[in-house]
Design an enzyme around this catalytic site. Sequence first.
Site, PDB file in Angstrom:
ATOM      1  N   ILE A 132     -49.230   6.855  72.534  1.00  0.00           N
ATOM      2  CA  ILE A 132     -48.898   5.723  71.719  1.00  0.00           C
ATOM      3  C   ILE A 132     -48.822   6.305  69.936  1.00  0.00           C
ATOM      4  O   ILE A 132     -48.202   5.823  69.144  1.00  0.00           O
ATOM      5  CB  ILE A 132     -50.054   4.581  71.739  1.00  0.00           C
ATOM      6  CG1 ILE A 132     -49.775   4.060  73.109  1.00  0.00           C
ATOM      7  CG2 ILE A 132     -49.911   3.489  70.600  1.00  0.00           C
ATOM      8  CD1 ILE A 132     -50.644   2.974  73.703  1.00  0.00           C
ATOM      9  N   LYS A 172     -45.728   7.800  69.334  1.00  0.00           N
ATOM     10  CA  LYS A 172     -44.701   6.866  68.937  1.00  0.00           C
ATOM     11  C   LYS A 172     -45.038   6.223  67.808  1.00  0.00           C
ATOM     12  O   LYS A 172     -43.899   5.870  66.941  1.00  0.00           O
ATOM     13  CB  LYS A 172     -44.746   5.725  70.317  1.00  0.00           C
ATOM     14  CG  LYS A 172     -44.324   6.268  71.541  1.00  0.00           C
ATOM     15  CD  LYS A 172     -44.788   5.421  72.700  1.00  0.00           C
ATOM     16  CE  LYS A 172     -44.375   6.122  74.107  1.00  0.00           C
ATOM     17  NZ  LYS A 172     -44.961   5.450  75.394  1.00  0.00           N
ATOM     18  N   LEU A 209     -47.677   1.889  80.154  1.00  0.00           N
ATOM     19  CA  LEU A 209     -48.309   1.822  81.571  1.00  0.00           C
ATOM     20  C   LEU A 209     -48.867   3.184  81.667  1.00  0.00           C
ATOM     21  O   LEU A 209     -48.913   4.347  80.913  1.00  0.00           O
ATOM     22  CB  LEU A 209     -47.110   2.046  82.384  1.00  0.00           C
ATOM     23  CG  LEU A 209     -46.243   0.568  82.474  1.00  0.00           C
ATOM     24  CD1 LEU A 209     -45.005   0.701  83.391  1.00  0.00           C
ATOM     25  CD2 LEU A 209     -46.976  -0.405  82.788  1.00  0.00           C
ATOM     26  N   SER A 247     -38.380  13.037  98.514  1.00  0.00           N
ATOM     27  CA  SER A 247     -39.441  13.815  99.376  1.00  0.00           C
ATOM     28  C   SER A 247     -38.987  13.815 100.826  1.00  0.00           C
ATOM     29  O   SER A 247     -39.361  14.877 101.596  1.00  0.00           O
ATOM     30  CB  SER A 247     -40.644  13.305  99.272  1.00  0.00           C
ATOM     31  OG  SER A 247     -40.555  11.829  99.841  1.00  0.00           O
ATOM     32  N   PRO A 277     -43.665  22.533  77.422  1.00  0.00           N
ATOM     33  CA  PRO A 277     -43.458  21.437  76.741  1.00  0.00           C
ATOM     34  C   PRO A 277     -42.050  21.704  75.616  1.00  0.00           C
ATOM     35  O   PRO A 277     -41.678  22.810  75.571  1.00  0.00           O
ATOM     36  CB  PRO A 277     -44.410  21.032  76.009  1.00  0.00           C
ATOM     37  CG  PRO A 277     -45.159  22.277  75.721  1.00  0.00           C
ATOM     38  CD  PRO A 277     -44.902  23.302  76.925  1.00  0.00           C
ATOM     39  N   GLY A 278     -41.498  20.744  74.907  1.00  0.00           N
ATOM     40  CA  GLY A 278     -40.548  21.040  73.878  1.00  0.00           C
ATOM     41  C   GLY A 278     -39.111  20.661  74.305  1.00  0.00           C
ATOM     42  O   GLY A 278     -38.214  20.858  73.592  1.00  0.00           O
ATOM     43  N   THR A 318     -17.193 -51.966  46.887  1.00  0.00           N
ATOM     44  CA  THR A 318     -17.380 -53.382  47.145  1.00  0.00           C
ATOM     45  C   THR A 318     -18.837 -53.670  47.776  1.00  0.00           C
ATOM     46  O   THR A 318     -19.429 -52.604  48.280  1.00  0.00           O
ATOM     47  CB  THR A 318     -16.198 -53.987  48.062  1.00  0.00           C
ATOM     48  OG1 THR A 318     -16.514 -53.169  49.276  1.00  0.00           O
ATOM     49  CG2 THR A 318     -15.089 -53.514  47.638  1.00  0.00           C
ATOM     50  N   GLY A 356     -18.813 -51.343  51.226  1.00  0.00           N
ATOM     51  CA  GLY A 356     -19.251 -50.163  51.123  1.00  0.00           C
ATOM     52  C   GLY A 356     -17.741 -49.371  51.353  1.00  0.00           C
ATOM     53  O   GLY A 356     -16.753 -50.123  52.116  1.00  0.00           O
TER      54      GLY A 356
END
Length: 935
Positions: free
Chosen positions: A53, A56, A101, A197, A272-273, A380, A383
């Site tokens: 989080i 983000k 999640l 799987s 990573p990356g 008048t 109206g």
Amino acid sequence: MAPAGILNGKLVSAQIRDRLKNQVTRMQEQVPGFTPGLAILQVGDRDDSNLYINVKLKAAEEIGIKATHIKLPRTSTESEVLKYVISLNEDASVHGFIVQLPLDSENSINTEAVINAIAPEKDVDGLTSVSAGKLARGDLNDCFIPCTPKGCLELIKEAGVQIAGRHAVVVGRSKIVGAPMHDLLLWNNATVTTCHSKTANLDKEVNKGDILVVATGQPEMVKGEWIKPGAVVIDCGINYVPDDTKPNGRKVVGDVAYDEAKERASFITPVPGGVGPMTVAMLMQSTVESAQRFLQKFKPGKWTIQYNKLNLKTPVPSDIAISRSCKPKLIGNLAREIGLLTEEVELYGETKAKVLLSALDRLKHQPDGKYVVVTGITPTPLGEGKSTTTIGLVQALGAHLRQNVFACVRQPSQGPTFGIKGGAAGGGYSQVIPMEEFNLHLTGDIHAITAANNLVAAAIDARIFHELTQTDKALFNRLVPSVNGIRKFSDIQIRRLRRLGIEKTDPTTLTDDEINRFARLDIDPETITWQRVLDTNDRFLRKITIGQSPTEKGHTRTAQFDISVASEIMAVLALTSSLEDMRERLGRMVVASSKKGEPISCEDLGVSGALTVLMKDAIKPNLMQTLEGTPVFVHAGPFANIAHGNSSIIADRIALKLVGPEGFVVTEAGFGADIGMEKFFNIKCRYSGLQPHVVVLVATVRALKMHGGGPTVTAGLPLPKAYTEEDLDLVEKGFSNLRKQIENARMFGVPVVVAVNVFKTDTDAELDLVSRLSREHGAFDAVKCTHWAEGGQGALALAQAVQRASQAPSSFQLLYDLKLSIEDKIRIIAQRIYGADDIELLPEAQNKAEIYTKQGFGNLPICMAKTHLSLSHNPEQKGVPTGFVLPIRDIRASVGAGFLYPLVGTMSTMPGLPTRPCFYDIDLDPETEQVNGLF
């Protein structure tokens, strides 16, 4: 074979973020004050969730997205989480949100139910069943794609590989990555195999892939030897495995054996990356896309409105029959069609709604549309059809010319509905519907005004009574009661102390003199101007005696009831610009003078805050619709004699924003141009700051004949023969009144279009004569209108003339400077608008002018209370009377509303019932609940 090229997700995502930052900047330049909004809903406090989080939130901040983190405790239940989801769905400032999640709750929560509660248009994670279904069907432009597959696709494109016609293999079938990745590649024209799987001979299946995407969650499951030489490999895995060489004893690896795979692949993502940074970038991209869609959908002036087609009949049926023959759109649908957000609309059933003032705040930076006021010649008693013309014009502009258009009209009182006039919502095929709702309670605004007004009246007499029956000390102790041994001033009491020049906040420190000044208003009963009100015509309440019960100890006085719409609170509602402004205006309302001649206000009575509470819903305009489905604001209905006779400023301002710069807002001014239009300009426009583009001046042949010397017209009786037969001389003589009203309108620097409202007894020669004379005497154009019989089609020529006039040069100006004396302002109106030689201030008026000037009210605008049946003070004088001096009998003040109203003659503020009121015909069908006999 050369080692694989590295698909650097960090680099690509940085480029995407830079692009998004520029897009956000451009959005904010186009729509000042707008910011894309992202919300992240978290349940619990998992460390990994907190880490994701924060990444983000940081990315959002860098791009210019307003990100909100909502963190719920682990004790949260499913229903509590769903409440937050629903709230975010309805929050227009949030254009996308995700539910982090897993849900870390000690209670059982159905994750699927929570995810699927997200509105698809805000599902920037792409995880709802609706998003998944649209992706599976190939509706890529109408859904959000899960962020990881979307990022993978960007990386594949970065490799420069043509996806169409290639064989793609996806290993993994999760709802978050594998399954949507399959669909995404398929609809990018790859031939896709999904492995999982249970797949037999997995290595051989993997070896077929020109493009390989792996998302299994199994460390280094896919071996290098499985990979087809030259394949593009996208590794979505993040796995931690033991590694004694690392300080923390573990390292991160993907789902592919990287060192082996890079020797066979043409391109590969590192872990990573690689994919990780792209997932966050795609979340940001989806949020920006959602914000762009929001702006496109709710762009001011961009309406997606559907109009109703009229089934015209000859002869024209009754108003109520026409109203019931047309099924209105659901009001919530109409609100969406014109660009209102769900949270800006409060539904009152299926055909009426209130619009919140937050809509005005959201649209405050948007340019206004064209502003048109409909007025008329001296009428008048029957109206001349201003309301019908207003509705016919907006139906023509909207349903026939496809212009965004809003009508803003006054809410009628219930008094005439049950009295002699009947309802008012236009007429024929130019009506506001449903008529029953329009003419009865609507949303209760008039009832709120009645309650607020009578609270003030009760406060006045109660205060007089208590001051007459108590000592200073006893009065003070009751006004500032001791609670748990402590006395404390309320906020409104502190404001009164400040006005008295007493800079103290501790009740125990006031001197006897200060206690006396604070506690005693010392109201002079002879100066009370505030009356009780009722929204019913009741002649026996025109003069009453109050206080006759023994409990009031003989403190009686003569008073009266007015009709509710005559209350100053109605005028305040019509002229206010915000809740804060309304609170101040209600507080400034002067109800009497003290015996020393000082004005006593609602703020002095301590009731202004309570009045604001009673009026907090009434300030919101009421949304309805015309027969042809164009929107209408029905809001406020002040008298056109002792008040200014125009619908609310707030309704006009919201409507002007909603229609956009090319749209039109058409409002109506009560009575003839000499009264309603003059007050519209000099009072309403002065306070609103809005400048009208066009005046539509409604005229009829019958009214011109009356002004030319025709027989007396009496409501309820057949028209004399002169009005049903051609008489060009009578029309030309009576044109003098229309000429003067054209002159009056042009005095304010606004183009005038004359709308000649056609009746079946009018001849072409008469109608052509009126149009020709109007153009010759300064009208921009003059057109015949048959909207009563034909709806918008019958006002098409009028609508086209209004369009042209709105483009014509104008130089709007007010008639007088507020700094002039009260007498001079009255004289300017009388001489320039009515054609009087001069004015005469009778003794009471002269006295009031001096008092109001002394009290500081001399700089208020003037609201003339004069007969609407003549330009002069004598209703029997038709045409353009000359050589008269206008007598001013009295002057009264509506300080809260913000004007002084000189009385020219006697004004009735409580109508009476006739011998046979309309209520004889009104009943309810108990089976269908249909109202009968209302019109």
